[in-house]
Design a protein around this motif. Structure first.
Motif: not given
Length: 154
Positions: A2-11
């Motif tokens: 979930r954290n990786t997905t959120t980071t990718i989305t924000k990036t």
């Protein structure tokens, strides 16, 4: 995960937000070269040759990802303007190899373009508050890291 997905989305969101501003800023800075009577490509080529004197037309074309005939036409134009000259490469074993160097006139033109660009940008930065300028200072360092770590697209 979930954290990786959120980071990718924000990036991805940040990239989409930055891209139009970077493109518009680049366009404004290119216009400052045009005001000097030449194209922004002229300034770009002169900057490359200033950093790497002695490059040949073929090498320059490859670096700038242009065809050799197109680069040859640009170089001829820069020579006509008195910004570039051909020179036998010093210390080169193959005396037939001719490299390109920036003339004093070309150096002065490039200096003028860079001053106009810096002045235009400094005027806009002066309109910002201290916090915004500090944020841009940090962002400039990050943008340099992006440019240094990425290869030019083909």
């Amino acid at each position: 995960m979930r954290n990786t997905t959120t980071t990718i989305t924000k990036t991805v969101k940040l990239a989409a937000e930055l891209r139009p501003s970077i493109l518009r800023l680049s366009r404004h800075l290119r216009r400052e070269a045009i005001r000097g009577g030449s194209s922004s490509l002229d300034a770009q080529l002169l900057g490359t040759l200033r950093e790497e004197p002695g490059l040949g037309v073929s090498e320059l074309a490859e670096m700038e990802q242009m065809s050799r005939p197109a680069m040859s036409a640009h170089v001829k134009r820069l020579m006509t303007l008195g910004y570039v000259q051909r020179e036998i490469a010093k210390g080169d074993v193959d005396r037939r190899r001719i490299g390109l160097t920036v003339t004093r006139t070309g150096t002065q033109y490039l200096r003028n373009v860079n001053e106009r660009r810096a002045d235009w940008l400094a005027d806009r930065l002066a309109e910002l508050g201290s916090e915004d300028r500090t944020a841009l200072d940090r962002a400039a360092k990050s943008l340099r890291l992006i440019l240094e770590s990425s290869a030019e697209p083909v």
